[in-house]
Design a protein around this motif. Structure first.
Motif, PDB file in Angstrom:
ATOM      1  N   GLY A  65       0.834  -1.186   0.000  1.00  0.00           N
ATOM      2  CA  GLY A  65       0.000   0.000   0.000  1.00  0.00           C
ATOM      3  C   GLY A  65       0.873   1.241   0.000  1.00  0.00           C
ATOM      4  N   SER A  94      -6.122   4.301   5.105  1.00  0.00           N
ATOM      5  CA  SER A  94      -6.542   4.276   3.695  1.00  0.00           C
ATOM      6  C   SER A  94      -5.352   4.186   2.746  1.00  0.00           C
ATOM      7  N   TRP A  95      -4.859   2.986   2.555  1.00  0.00           N
ATOM      8  CA  TRP A  95      -3.718   2.750   1.657  1.00  0.00           C
ATOM      9  C   TRP A  95      -4.207   2.610   0.222  1.00  0.00           C
ATOM     10  N   GLN A  96      -3.447   3.150  -0.704  1.00  0.00           N
ATOM     11  CA  GLN A  96      -3.722   2.955  -2.132  1.00  0.00           C
ATOM     12  C   GLN A  96      -2.986   1.689  -2.564  1.00  0.00           C
ATOM     13  N   ARG A  97      -3.717   0.726  -3.054  1.00  0.00           N
ATOM     14  CA  ARG A  97      -3.103  -0.563  -3.454  1.00  0.00           C
ATOM     15  C   ARG A  97      -3.228  -0.750  -4.950  1.00  0.00           C
TER      16      ARG A  97
END
Length: 97
Positions: A65, A94-97
């Protein structure tokens, strides 16, 4: 914990984490980040441009992430959670994966 010149520190305290994060000004192409790895394999890597990467170095099935423009205090907060082994709280971000 790895510093921006490739050195290691075992079980860093909050002051050491703050100092090592400040060392990102010395980062180069070979050592572009400061990272903290928990014994579980979870790792946070902070880069000088505000990029923060969350990944499990022991588990390839979990996508890393990313977050961008992460402030220093937030990085230190997350490093503290990781040092305490609070993986769930970090994973809830809220990680962007």
């Amino acid at each position: 914990m790895y510093d921006a010149v490739g050195g290691t520190v075992d079980e860093p305290d909050a002051d050491t984490m703050r100092r090592l994060l400040g060392g990102l000004t010395q980062a180069d192409d070979e050592h572009p980040d400061v990272s903290l790895t928990h014994e579980s394999g979870w790792c946070l890597s902070a880069f000088g441009d505000g990029l923060l990467v969350w990944e499990n170095l022991d588990e390839n099935s979990v996508a890393p992430g990313e977050m961008r423009d992460v402030g220093r205090e937030e990085v230190l907060r997350l490093f503290g959670l990781l040092a305490a082994g609070d993986i769930a709280s970090i994973d809830a971000v809220s990680w962007q994966r």
